[in-house]
Design a protein around this motif. Structure first.
Motif, mmCIF file in Angstrom:
data_model
loop_
_atom_site.group_PDB
_atom_site.id
_atom_site.type_symbol
_atom_site.label_atom_id
_atom_site.label_comp_id
_atom_site.label_asym_id
_atom_site.label_seq_id
_atom_site.Cartn_x
_atom_site.Cartn_y
_atom_site.Cartn_z
ATOM 1 N N GLY A 195 5.332 6.824 20.815
ATOM 2 C CA GLY A 195 5.412 5.358 20.719
ATOM 3 C C GLY A 195 6.064 4.960 19.429
ATOM 4 N N ASP A 196 5.542 3.901 18.807
ATOM 5 C CA ASP A 196 6.163 3.354 17.601
ATOM 6 C C ASP A 196 6.259 4.391 16.482
ATOM 7 O OD1 ASP A 196 6.407 0.973 18.871
ATOM 8 O OD2 ASP A 196 4.726 0.007 17.845
ATOM 9 N N ARG A 197 7.331 4.253 15.682
ATOM 10 C CA ARG A 197 7.534 5.108 14.501
ATOM 11 C C ARG A 197 7.258 4.258 13.270
ATOM 12 N NH1 ARG A 197 9.279 10.428 16.291
ATOM 13 N NH2 ARG A 197 9.358 10.061 18.512
ATOM 14 N N ILE A 198 6.313 4.714 12.460
ATOM 15 C CA ILE A 198 5.861 3.915 11.315
ATOM 16 C C ILE A 198 6.273 4.612 10.016
ATOM 17 C CG2 ILE A 198 3.823 2.873 10.222
ATOM 18 C CD1 ILE A 198 2.391 3.417 13.004
ATOM 19 N N GLU A 199 6.879 3.860 9.110
ATOM 20 C CA GLU A 199 7.198 4.396 7.780
ATOM 21 C C GLU A 199 6.659 3.458 6.709
ATOM 22 O OE1 GLU A 199 11.057 6.015 6.829
ATOM 23 O OE2 GLU A 199 11.520 6.213 8.958
ATOM 24 N N PHE A 200 6.567 3.971 5.485
ATOM 25 C CA PHE A 200 6.044 3.174 4.372
ATOM 26 C C PHE A 200 7.017 3.206 3.209
ATOM 27 C CE2 PHE A 200 2.574 4.585 7.006
ATOM 28 C CZ PHE A 200 1.871 3.417 7.218
ATOM 29 N N LYS A 201 6.994 2.113 2.434
ATOM 30 C CA LYS A 201 7.981 1.995 1.349
ATOM 31 C C LYS A 201 7.565 2.758 0.105
ATOM 32 C CE LYS A 201 8.183 -2.571 1.812
ATOM 33 N NZ LYS A 201 8.523 -3.964 1.536
ATOM 34 N N ILE B 231 7.154 -0.224 7.841
ATOM 35 C CA ILE B 231 8.387 -0.395 8.613
ATOM 36 C C ILE B 231 8.143 0.265 9.968
ATOM 37 C CG2 ILE B 231 10.861 0.126 8.703
ATOM 38 C CD1 ILE B 231 10.606 0.326 5.544
ATOM 39 N N VAL B 232 8.110 -0.566 11.002
ATOM 40 C CA VAL B 232 7.825 -0.040 12.340
ATOM 41 C C VAL B 232 9.095 -0.123 13.171
ATOM 42 C CG1 VAL B 232 6.436 -0.325 14.423
ATOM 43 C CG2 VAL B 232 5.400 -0.739 12.181
ATOM 44 N N ASN B 233 9.540 1.014 13.633
ATOM 45 C CA ASN B 233 10.808 1.109 14.383
ATOM 46 C C ASN B 233 11.937 0.391 13.642
ATOM 47 O OD1 ASN B 233 9.338 2.431 16.392
ATOM 48 N ND2 ASN B 233 8.868 0.508 17.426
ATOM 49 N N GLY B 234 11.942 0.551 12.318
ATOM 50 C CA GLY B 234 13.020 -0.007 11.496
ATOM 51 C C GLY B 234 12.800 -1.450 11.073
ATOM 52 N N LYS B 235 11.715 -2.083 11.519
ATOM 53 C CA LYS B 235 11.489 -3.494 11.209
ATOM 54 C C LYS B 235 10.262 -3.643 10.293
ATOM 55 C CE LYS B 235 10.780 -7.747 13.715
ATOM 56 N NZ LYS B 235 10.266 -8.291 14.953
ATOM 57 N N GLU B 236 10.405 -4.429 9.222
ATOM 58 C CA GLU B 236 9.300 -4.590 8.274
ATOM 59 C C GLU B 236 8.183 -5.455 8.871
ATOM 60 O OE1 GLU B 236 10.689 -5.038 4.314
ATOM 61 O OE2 GLU B 236 8.741 -5.781 3.629
ATOM 62 N N VAL B 237 6.945 -5.002 8.716
ATOM 63 C CA VAL B 237 5.792 -5.747 9.267
ATOM 64 C C VAL B 237 4.661 -5.762 8.239
ATOM 65 C CG1 VAL B 237 6.290 -5.045 11.659
ATOM 66 C CG2 VAL B 237 4.723 -3.677 10.269
ATOM 67 N N VAL B 238 3.754 -6.738 8.402
ATOM 68 C CA VAL B 238 2.493 -6.705 7.654
ATOM 69 C C VAL B 238 1.605 -5.716 8.421
ATOM 70 C CG1 VAL B 238 0.485 -8.039 6.923
ATOM 71 C CG2 VAL B 238 2.773 -9.074 6.865
ATOM 72 N N PHE B 239 1.267 -4.627 7.746
ATOM 73 C CA PHE B 239 0.669 -3.506 8.480
ATOM 74 C C PHE B 239 -0.676 -3.878 9.126
ATOM 75 C CE2 PHE B 239 -0.940 1.067 8.496
ATOM 76 C CZ PHE B 239 -0.209 1.398 9.636
ATOM 77 N N LYS C 16 -4.984 -8.358 3.801
ATOM 78 C CA LYS C 16 -3.883 -7.569 4.412
ATOM 79 C C LYS C 16 -3.742 -6.182 3.788
ATOM 80 C CE LYS C 16 -2.755 -11.287 6.760
ATOM 81 N NZ LYS C 16 -3.363 -11.469 8.080
ATOM 82 N N LYS C 17 -4.776 -5.739 3.088
ATOM 83 C CA LYS C 17 -4.707 -4.411 2.479
ATOM 84 C C LYS C 17 -5.252 -3.353 3.449
ATOM 85 C CE LYS C 17 -5.229 -5.837 -2.369
ATOM 86 N NZ LYS C 17 -3.830 -5.991 -2.651
ATOM 87 N N VAL C 18 -4.503 -2.285 3.600
ATOM 88 C CA VAL C 18 -4.937 -1.171 4.446
ATOM 89 C C VAL C 18 -5.070 0.042 3.538
ATOM 90 C CG1 VAL C 18 -4.352 0.314 6.401
ATOM 91 C CG2 VAL C 18 -3.685 -2.106 6.429
ATOM 92 N N SER C 19 -6.271 0.637 3.498
ATOM 93 C CA SER C 19 -6.450 1.811 2.643
ATOM 94 C C SER C 19 -6.709 3.052 3.494
ATOM 95 C CB SER C 19 -7.572 1.585 1.632
ATOM 96 O OG SER C 19 -8.755 1.249 2.301
ATOM 97 N N PHE C 20 -6.354 4.192 2.901
ATOM 98 C CA PHE C 20 -6.427 5.478 3.597
ATOM 99 C C PHE C 20 -7.210 6.493 2.758
ATOM 100 C CE2 PHE C 20 -2.286 3.501 4.452
ATOM 101 C CZ PHE C 20 -2.287 3.427 5.834
ATOM 102 N N TYR C 21 -7.663 7.575 3.411
ATOM 103 C CA TYR C 21 -8.348 8.648 2.686
ATOM 104 C C TYR C 21 -7.373 9.664 2.085
ATOM 105 C CZ TYR C 21 -12.902 7.052 4.299
ATOM 106 O OH TYR C 21 -14.035 6.321 4.510
ATOM 107 N N ALA C 22 -6.121 9.577 2.463
ATOM 108 C CA ALA C 22 -5.051 10.375 1.830
ATOM 109 C C ALA C 22 -3.843 9.457 1.798
ATOM 110 C CB ALA C 22 -4.766 11.634 2.632
ATOM 111 N N PRO C 23 -2.905 9.702 0.919
ATOM 112 C CA PRO C 23 -1.783 8.758 0.853
ATOM 113 C C PRO C 23 -0.815 8.905 2.024
ATOM 114 C CG PRO C 23 -1.448 10.551 -0.679
ATOM 115 C CD PRO C 23 -2.808 10.756 -0.097
ATOM 116 N N VAL C 24 -0.232 7.773 2.400
ATOM 117 C CA VAL C 24 0.935 7.845 3.278
ATOM 118 C C VAL C 24 2.103 8.144 2.342
ATOM 119 C CG1 VAL C 24 0.105 6.353 5.112
ATOM 120 C CG2 VAL C 24 1.159 5.312 3.105
#
Lengths: 330, 76
Positions: free
Chosen positions: A182-188, A198-206, A242-250
């Motif tokens: 499905g969607d491809r997600i990247e981070f800046k 960045i989801v499928n090349g488009k910037e979004v509020v995660f 709008k903050k999303v936190s993780f247990y390891a870094p993206v």
């Protein structure tokens, strides 16, 4: 069957009888602080995968006796800055065992920088992030140096070991999660916390994107590292800030996807681990697997070790089992 | 046998999008190389840097990544 869990009294005796052997130790901090001097490093945690299945206890010590071909060399301390130079201390034909206090600056620094540390992949680096009883308010994770018997809340401990000629170490992971097409997600940025993606090349509020996708917090997002799946788990999603936190870094530039629901973790893990029946000298598994899959009393085959706040196989991992075994050269 | 540091094989290898390696260490090391190149598009110096990382890795891990070295010898 291999024995890894001990009462405090028996753990003291075991270490006294095996002073020269490199050992990886886990248990409640009150117990680790009362262990004798020896060639061991330890981390605080009351959750374990054992020969009796998953156990939560602050009354036991888990001692992982490493393979006979592994020889102790030294224990070194690293802070948030010096951890970036860890590979310079790697032994030749060896393995380095690491234990980092959970939520410390060194934990964050290692997580964010590991992939780019000079020479990080030039010798196996394996270990875990220590933790605490999740129901104990105000508890802090720590690590213990068996040589000095000192406790640290902010430094990583690394036990560098050499391996006897004729043998070599093999570090692997078991991750039953698979990416959902499905969607491809990247981070800046490389970070434990993000607002945008960045989801499928488009910037979004995660956070908004996650809401729109009906994300499941117990399922990691997954990156494909040339055939090895690397998970990143959600710690919290705050839809207001709008903050999303993780247990390891993206990681900046790495592509992530959502993961498929697992069903029964115990069965999925056993399928993936291809259990040979040989218990690896060192292994560990994630607290999120323990909690989400209710592993208390359940078995993960011959993998015994601490349940952790992060697993380390060269880099920081989430919701993954890590193990190290020693192989004979052909 | 590890190809020498100046072998063009390394540059070709690190510019590949996917590599069929078996070992966790090799897979992760190549991810690092791929990121270095992806985040610095068209930068020849970064390709050289990635090629050096790959060479150093295989030189340091000959036994651990024997099967992956065989793949390189066979031209993948």
């Amino acid at each position: 069957m291999r024995k890894t869990i001990y009462t405090h009294k028996d753990a003291v005796q075991f270490i006294l009888n095996n002073k020269e052997k490199p050992l990886m130790v886990a248990g409640d901090e009150s117990l680790l602080g009362e262990l004798p001097e020896g060639n061991w490093i330890g981390g605080s945690i009351p959750y374990f995968m054992t020969e009796e299945g998953g156990i939560q206890s602050d009354k036991i010590v888990q001692i992982l006796e490493l393979e006979d071909s592994i020889r102790f060399k030294s224990i070194e301390k690293y802070d948030a800055e010096s951890i970036k130079g860890i590979a310079a201390d790697y032994p030749k034909n060896g393995v380095s065992f690491i234990c980092i206090p959970g939520f410390s600056k060194t934990h964050v620094s290692f997580g964010e920088n590991a992939l780019e540390i000079d020479g990080i992949f030039n010798s196996p680096l394996v270990g875990w992030v220590s933790g605490f009883d999740l129901n104990k308010e105000g508890a802090k994770a720590s690590v213990f140096d068996g040589n000095t018997r000192q406790q640290s809340f902010d430094q990583a401990l690394v036990m560098h070991c050499e391996i006897e000629e004729g043998y070599y170490p093999r570090l692997e992971i078991v991750n039953p999660f698979e990416a959902l097409e499905g969607d491809r997600i990247e981070f800046k940025e490389t970070s434990f916390e993000v607002e945008d993606a960045i989801v499928n090349g488009k910037e979004v509020v995660f956070a908004d994107y996650l809401k729109s996708q009906g994300y499941q917090e117990k399922l990691p997002i997954i990156a494909n590292y040339n055939g090895s799946n690397v998970n990143v788990c959600f710690q919290a999603v705050d839809f207001e800030s709008k903050k999303v936190s993780f247990y390891a870094p993206v990681v900046k530039g790495v592509e992530y996807q959502f993961s498929k629901p697992l069903g029964d973790y115990e069965s999925a893990f056993r399928r993936e681990m291809k259990d040979s029946g040989n218990s690896p000298g060192f292994s560990c598994n994630c607290i999120l697997n323990y909690l989400y899959s209710n592993l208390e009393g359940k078995s993960t085959g011959s993998f015994y070790g601490p349940i952790t706040f992060g697993e380390i196989a060269y880099v920081l991992l989430n919701q993954t089992a890590v193990y190290l075994e020693v192989m004979k050269k052909n | 046998m590890v190809p020498p540091k100046d072998s063009p094989k390394w540059r070709v290898l690190v510019e590949k999008n996917e590599v069929p390696f078996q070992n966790l260490a090799t897979r992760m090391m190549f991810k690092r190389c791929q990121m270095l190149i992806k985040l610095n598009p068209g930068n020849r110096e970064k390709i050289e840097e990635a090629a050096l990382i790959a060479h150093e890795f295989f030189t340091s891990n000959k036994d651990l990544v024997k099967t992956d070295l065989e793949l390189i010898a066979r031209g993948l």
